[in-house]
Motif scaffolding. Structure first.
Motif: not given
Length: 620
Positions: A28-31, A223-224, A229-234, A282-283
């Motif tokens: 849990k980092v916030f870059p 990415k969190q 994430v759901e958008g990437l899934t779809q 990988e990501n």
């Protein structure tokens, strides 16, 4: 790295590079949260801590101590950079952050009022838009409640342009390149939200490579984000479908879906799915559900009549493909491969005759191998019909057989560009307006009003007396079972039930019998159903979460306590209900109220059930 402030608390540390890092959980980092001037925490009560970060650009960010919570921009002050991107204003646990004072000095003070969320966060589809020059794609916003305004802009108009077509934003690709389409969401009394989609214009078929590029370019903080994430899934599922699409021509007037065709589609899909899973891994992107494999068959034939022949041996037992979508002109049929055994039963072959009628309806006949009409099939298939009504609040798909005409539900599916509903009977189907309203819903929160209106237009819910919905009335098991049978179009007039306390001519008899046959709501060990008993909150959410798991392949959280800890009375959740309750919270089927009490074993109201079913319906 030296710590600038080592003892803020046990959760976070502000380092000398002006970045915020977690000292409790290395993941849990916030870059994305950089250039911090100072941070501050405030204990609201023994269960909740709020964190604030005041950045050098004079912006204030806030979040609570739940694991999934990410920093949210809560206030702009003088000197804010004009190009900064706003985060969403709602936290994953259902509380909205706000502020009443402009921060001054090095220790900003803010008053954050947790409220019950009255609308889910808006998401855009498709999150990754991949087009060739000249191509077009409508952008669909979901979870939009009345009173919401959305303004769309595109960063680089040389790559793509935006047009409004019948109230829907449409992106048109111009030149090769990549850019961002942004949407600013405005609601009365709520800070604006900003979300976006990624637009890639490429020459030729490069979907897989483009998807890889898009995933790599996503900021770490996004990415969190569950919506991203759901958008990437779809988007990944669209790439899989593109890789497993074939064109078919009829043989002797029939489109024969053979074992060889299915195996070929499944093989192509499996290769693409593996590549996408590797890209995501990988990501360091963890999906909330399994990628769904949907192969597509595009038919070339007479635009008004199609005959499809399905062979049982080609579908039963396959684990490498989830759905097969068959195009029939401007309509589509979708087969759930997992249900193939039940679909065919003793039939080795099912023939489907599909005719587009001149009155706008679509006539479907289910036939056996000998050409004899079947009144129905044992398992539902999906029918997708074209519609100009992307907002499906007041529309429904109808089933017509002779003079009988009944609404059977339906929602807009952006990936299929049409209104979808489940069917199992021979007859005619069409999409029509079917607006329903209830006088006692006036003045309720916008999402609940829309949920009841949406479900009412599809015949899923109805009024009780004087045309009122009575949202505050307690819900019985018979009422909830009836809603669920209608949601999934699972009514079976031939079904028989086995419960000692349910028998005709009770109004709920056919619904409970259909529910038992389709394993929707179970009875009690003593052989009763108890139709007039109220339904517990944990029972209601368990059914909704189970359907998310079974139909959309959502994973049950491996750490349910992470979500249950958001409630101060989590001990009211029974052991058997913890996996389903945690998934329901994660996927926002239910809210975490302001008092943080779930009251898992208390009875739910008709309004609560309508809200949860509406959210479930949109996710299925």
């Amino acid at each position: 790295m030296m710590l600038l402030d080592q003892f803020i608390d046990t959760m976070y540390s502000l380092q000398t590079n002006d970045q915020l890092w977690s000292v409790y959980n290395d993941d849990k980092v916030f870059p994305g949260l950089t250039d911090i001037a100072t941070i501050y925490l405030k204990h609201r009560d023994k269960y909740s801590t709020w964190y604030y970060a005041f950045k050098k650009d004079q912006t204030l960010w806030a979040w609570d101590n739940s694991y999934a919570s990410l920093p949210k921009l809560v206030v702009f002050t003088k000197g804010t950079a004009a190009d900064i991107r706003s985060g969403t204003t709602e936290t994953p646990n259902g509380e909205r952050t706000g502020t009443t004072e402009t921060p001054t000095g090095k220790r900003p003070e803010a008053v954050v009022q947790p409220e019950k969320r009255t609308s889910p966060e808006i998401s855009l589809y498709p999150f990754i838009t991949m087009l060739q020059p000249g191509g077009q794609q409508p952008i669909i916003a979901t979870n939009v409640v009345p009173g919401t305004q959305i303004t769309y802009t595109i960063d680089d108009p040389s790559i793509g342009t935006l047009a409004n077509v019948n109230g829907v934003p449409v992106v048109k690709a111009i030149n090769s390149g990549q850019t961002i389409v942004r949407a600013t969401i405005s609601r009365p009394g709520v800070p604006n939200e900003t979300t976006y989609v990624l637009l890639y214009v490429v020459g030729g078929s490069m979907q897989s490579n483009t998807y890889l590029t898009a995933v790599r370019s996503l900021p770490d903080i996004d990415k969190q984000n569950p919506l991203m994430v759901e958008g990437l899934t779809q988007a990944g599922e669209l790439v899989i479908s593109a890789a497993s699409t074939e064109k078919m021509t009829p043989v002797n007037g029939q489109f024969v879906i053979t074992s060889e065709l299915i195996a070929r589609l499944a093989g192509n899909a499996s290769k693409e799915k593996s590549a996408i899973q590797q890209t995501l891994s990988e990501n360091k992107i963890t999906l909330a559900r399994e990628l769904i494999v949907n192969a597509e068959i595009v038919t070339l034939s007479n635009p008004n009549e199609y005959v499809f022949k399905l062979n049982k041996e080609g579908l039963v037992g396959r684990k490498d493909i989830d759905y097969i979508t068959v195009h029939a002109g401007d309509a589509k049929l979708v087969f759930n491969v997992a249900n193939a055994e039940r679909l065919f039963q003793s039939q080795p072959v099912i023939v489907i005759r599909f005719v587009k009628e001149s009155n706008g309806g679509y006539r479907i006949q289910f036939l056996n191998e000998q050409g004899q009409e079947l009144s129905g099939i044992p398992s539902n298939i999906q029918l997708i019909l074209p519609t100009s009504q992307i907002d499906a609040t007041n529309t429904s798909m109808f089933y017509v057989n002779g003079k009988a005409k009944e609404p059977i539900g339906g929602k807009y599916n952006p990936s299929k560009n049409g209104m979808e509903a489940e069917i199992n009977r021979s007859g005619t189907y069409l999409v029509e307006e079917n607006s329903k309203s209830f006088p006692d819903m006036n003045g309720r929160d916008p999402e609940l009003m829309q949920a009841v209106q949406f479900l009412g237009s599809k015949g899923i819910v109805s009024g009780k007396g004087n045309g009122n919905f009575m949202p505050d009335s307690l819900l019985t098991r018979a009422e909830f079972t009836t809603m669920l049978v209608k949601v999934f179009n699972a009514m079976d007039e031939t079904a028989k039930e086995s419960f000692s306390d349910v028998e005709p001519p009770q109004w709920h008899y056919p619904f409970i019998a259909s529910s038992e046959k389709n394993h929707i709501v179970e009875g009690y060990p003593d052989g009763t159903f108890k139709p007039d008993r109220t339904i517990e909150r944990q029972e209601m959410t368990a059914i909704g979460a189970r359907f998310l798991h079974e139909r959309k392949h959502y994973f049950y959280p491996s750490n349910p306590e992470e979500y249950l800890n958001r409630f101060v009375d989590k001990e009211t959740v029974s052991k058997w209900a913890k996996p389903t309750m945690s998934l329901a919270v994660k996927q926002r089927l239910i809210d975490v109220p302001a008092d943080k009490q779930i009251k898992a074993r208390e009875a739910v109201t008709r309004g609560e059930a309508a809200r949860m079913l509406y959210r479930l319906y949109l996710q299925l």
